[in-house]
Write a protein that holds these residues in place. Structure first.
Motif, PDB file in Angstrom:
ATOM      1  N   GLY A 138       0.744  -1.249   0.000  1.00  0.00           N
ATOM      2  CA  GLY A 138       0.000   0.000   0.000  1.00  0.00           C
ATOM      3  C   GLY A 138       0.770   1.292   0.000  1.00  0.00           C
ATOM      4  O   GLY A 138       0.161   2.372   0.013  1.00  0.00           O
ATOM      5  N   LEU A 139       2.101   1.258  -0.035  1.00  0.00           N
ATOM      6  CA  LEU A 139       2.836   2.517  -0.022  1.00  0.00           C
ATOM      7  C   LEU A 139       2.646   3.302  -1.314  1.00  0.00           C
ATOM      8  O   LEU A 139       2.658   4.538  -1.291  1.00  0.00           O
ATOM      9  CB  LEU A 139       4.329   2.271   0.235  1.00  0.00           C
ATOM     10  CG  LEU A 139       4.708   1.748   1.631  1.00  0.00           C
ATOM     11  CD1 LEU A 139       6.223   1.818   1.817  1.00  0.00           C
ATOM     12  CD2 LEU A 139       4.007   2.512   2.741  1.00  0.00           C
ATOM     13  N   ASN A 140       2.486   2.618  -2.442  1.00  0.00           N
ATOM     14  CA  ASN A 140       2.280   3.331  -3.706  1.00  0.00           C
ATOM     15  C   ASN A 140       1.095   4.286  -3.615  1.00  0.00           C
ATOM     16  O   ASN A 140       1.158   5.429  -4.074  1.00  0.00           O
ATOM     17  CB  ASN A 140       2.039   2.342  -4.856  1.00  0.00           C
ATOM     18  CG  ASN A 140       3.315   2.034  -5.614  1.00  0.00           C
ATOM     19  OD1 ASN A 140       4.264   2.812  -5.610  1.00  0.00           O
ATOM     20  ND2 ASN A 140       3.348   0.889  -6.280  1.00  0.00           N
ATOM     21  N   GLU A 141       0.002   3.810  -3.053  1.00  0.00           N
ATOM     22  CA  GLU A 141      -1.211   4.621  -2.957  1.00  0.00           C
ATOM     23  C   GLU A 141      -0.994   5.845  -2.080  1.00  0.00           C
ATOM     24  O   GLU A 141      -1.460   6.957  -2.393  1.00  0.00           O
ATOM     25  CB  GLU A 141      -2.367   3.787  -2.420  1.00  0.00           C
ATOM     26  CG  GLU A 141      -2.885   2.722  -3.383  1.00  0.00           C
ATOM     27  CD  GLU A 141      -1.980   1.505  -3.511  1.00  0.00           C
ATOM     28  OE1 GLU A 141      -2.204   0.710  -4.450  1.00  0.00           O
ATOM     29  OE2 GLU A 141      -1.047   1.355  -2.686  1.00  0.00           O
ATOM     30  N   ILE A 142      -0.269   5.679  -0.978  1.00  0.00           N
ATOM     31  CA  ILE A 142      -0.015   6.804  -0.077  1.00  0.00           C
ATOM     32  C   ILE A 142       0.898   7.827  -0.747  1.00  0.00           C
ATOM     33  O   ILE A 142       0.649   9.037  -0.669  1.00  0.00           O
ATOM     34  CB  ILE A 142       0.599   6.311   1.247  1.00  0.00           C
ATOM     35  CG1 ILE A 142      -0.400   5.388   1.970  1.00  0.00           C
ATOM     36  CG2 ILE A 142       0.972   7.498   2.144  1.00  0.00           C
ATOM     37  CD1 ILE A 142       0.151   4.766   3.244  1.00  0.00           C
ATOM     38  N   TRP A 143       1.949   7.360  -1.423  1.00  0.00           N
ATOM     39  CA  TRP A 143       2.869   8.275  -2.108  1.00  0.00           C
ATOM     40  C   TRP A 143       2.129   9.040  -3.215  1.00  0.00           C
ATOM     41  O   TRP A 143       2.340  10.229  -3.394  1.00  0.00           O
ATOM     42  CB  TRP A 143       4.051   7.501  -2.694  1.00  0.00           C
ATOM     43  CG  TRP A 143       5.306   7.574  -1.872  1.00  0.00           C
ATOM     44  CD1 TRP A 143       6.486   8.162  -2.223  1.00  0.00           C
ATOM     45  CD2 TRP A 143       5.518   7.045  -0.553  1.00  0.00           C
ATOM     46  NE1 TRP A 143       7.422   8.023  -1.214  1.00  0.00           N
ATOM     47  CE2 TRP A 143       6.849   7.344  -0.179  1.00  0.00           C
ATOM     48  CE3 TRP A 143       4.720   6.342   0.354  1.00  0.00           C
ATOM     49  CZ2 TRP A 143       7.393   6.975   1.049  1.00  0.00           C
ATOM     50  CZ3 TRP A 143       5.256   5.967   1.577  1.00  0.00           C
ATOM     51  CH2 TRP A 143       6.566   6.290   1.906  1.00  0.00           C
ATOM     52  N   ASP A 144       1.265   8.343  -3.934  1.00  0.00           N
ATOM     53  CA  ASP A 144       0.496   8.997  -4.989  1.00  0.00           C
ATOM     54  C   ASP A 144      -0.399  10.094  -4.410  1.00  0.00           C
ATOM     55  O   ASP A 144      -0.480  11.205  -4.953  1.00  0.00           O
ATOM     56  CB  ASP A 144      -0.353   7.974  -5.743  1.00  0.00           C
ATOM     57  CG  ASP A 144      -1.107   8.590  -6.904  1.00  0.00           C
ATOM     58  OD1 ASP A 144      -0.462   8.977  -7.889  1.00  0.00           O
ATOM     59  OD2 ASP A 144      -2.345   8.701  -6.818  1.00  0.00           O
ATOM     60  N   GLU A 145      -1.053   9.817  -3.315  1.00  0.00           N
ATOM     61  CA  GLU A 145      -1.912  10.801  -2.657  1.00  0.00           C
ATOM     62  C   GLU A 145      -1.117  12.028  -2.227  1.00  0.00           C
ATOM     63  O   GLU A 145      -1.530  13.175  -2.471  1.00  0.00           O
ATOM     64  CB  GLU A 145      -2.581  10.180  -1.423  1.00  0.00           C
ATOM     65  CG  GLU A 145      -3.597   9.096  -1.710  1.00  0.00           C
ATOM     66  CD  GLU A 145      -4.036   8.393  -0.432  1.00  0.00           C
ATOM     67  OE1 GLU A 145      -3.677   8.876   0.677  1.00  0.00           O
ATOM     68  OE2 GLU A 145      -4.728   7.363  -0.537  1.00  0.00           O
TER      69      GLU A 145
END
Length: 344
Positions: free
Chosen positions: A128-135
């Motif tokens: 789930g880090l991709n989603e947080i970085w994108d946000e």
């Protein structure tokens, strides 16, 4: 010490070469300027092959001109330059480029966040880090394209490090977050331009470097100005990314976006095996650095301190708590999975 003026003068000569012999292009060709946080000798391994590949495939549709550490702007100003469009794309970790996001502290070397290089892509792609970085980057007008792993973070020093006491008072070039963590053990973090590090070791301005593994120490010349390599590391892998100005990214046709992603993935893959193999080869066959080790029972106190540091970071914001919880969950899963994921 290399001065900023002399270095920029050299950059003016090096910049055309950094364009990687791009073919003659039409007036309508999309042109990007990209800066890496790596110096020229390191960039030759970790970014030039990917950009050369992109330029060859894209042809007269798009060309990327590559610049090295501090050539256009100081590394600490990379984010701002990209955000305002002075630079179109960046290869860096969040920490080094002083990103104003909630996830910045986790870029570069987050103490004991990973043990192996494969931990980083799994954390981003499966936990789930991709989603947080994108946000977080979408909020500030920057496109986070993809994250990958580099080498572990070890000390290379003039004097041998055989215990935690040997770290006290040592002036060390390292990443901001790693430096913040290491101060509790008496380390004095020093911030200098990347290209100045070798000279700073020779003049005594620095006692050591905690910025890379042994592969980079040999590749960029630091093994020539240090004597010892500490086998204990404070992180199993650097975490860094490719970024782009959001407006410029959105202007690209979908197929060029896809091509850029593919070339980024090629770069991530190259680093996986180049570092993994290089670390082992140079530990066993390298002839410049003598290996030292802090005993496991003593080093365990550093690992325990990292858990307290995680909680300190998590208390700063809800986003940081989300990221720390992911790190905790991931490491718990790896311990439960056992060998070869975790030992002990």
């Amino acid at each position: 010490m290399t001065t900023r003026r002399k270095f920029i003068q050299g950059a003016a000569v090096a910049a055309p070469a950094a364009a990687l012999a791009a073919p003659a292009v039409a007036q309508s060709t999309i042109k990007w300027r990209m800066q890496t946080y790596a110096g020229a000798s390191l960039a030759a391994e970790v970014i030039e092959p990917a950009i050369k590949m992109f330029n060859q495939i894209a042809g007269d549709r798009m060309q990327i001109e590559l610049f090295y550490a501090d050539q256009l702007v100081p590394t600490g100003e990379l984010f701002q330059a990209m955000q305002r469009g002075t630079i179109d794309a960046v290869q860096s970790d969040d920490d080094s480029m002083a990103s104003p996001t909630e996830v910045t502290v986790f870029g570069g070397y987050f103490p004991f966040g990973s043990r192996y290089s494969l931990d980083v892509p799994v954390l981003f792609n499966q936990y789930g880090l991709n989603e947080i970085w994108d946000e977080e980057y979408s909020k500030v007008g920057v496109k986070h394209i993809s994250a990958g792993a580099w080498d572990p973070c070890h000390f290379a020093t003039k004097d041998p490090i055989n215990s935690l006491a040997d770290l006290k008072g040592k002036r060390i070039f390292t990443f901001p977050t790693a430096g913040r963590f290491l101060t509790q053990f008496g380390v004095v973090p020093v911030n200098l331009p990347w290209e100045d590090i070798e000279v700073a070791m020779q003049t005594g301005e620095l006692d050591g470097i905690a910025w890379s593994g042994i592969t980079e120490d040999y590749t960029v010349g630091w093994a020539d100005v240090t004597n010892y390599f500490l086998t204990n590391n404070i992180s199993g892998a650097w975490a860094g990314s490719f970024f782009a100005n959001m407006e410029r990214w959105n202007e690209l046709p979908e197929d060029l976006q896809t091509l850029f992603r593919v070339c980024c993935d090629q770069s991530h893959y190259y680093r996986q095996w180049w570092y993994w193999g290089g670390e082992a080869k140079l530990r066993t066959q390298g002839d410049k650095l003598k290996l030292t080790t802090i005993p496991d029972e003593e080093w365990a106190t550093v690992e325990a301190a990292a858990q307290d540091f995680w909680e300190e970071i998590a208390a700063e914001s809800d986003v940081k708590r989300r990221v720390v919880d992911i790190f905790k969950k991931y490491n718990e899963d790896m311990v439960k999975a056992g060998r070869p994921y975790r030992y002990g």
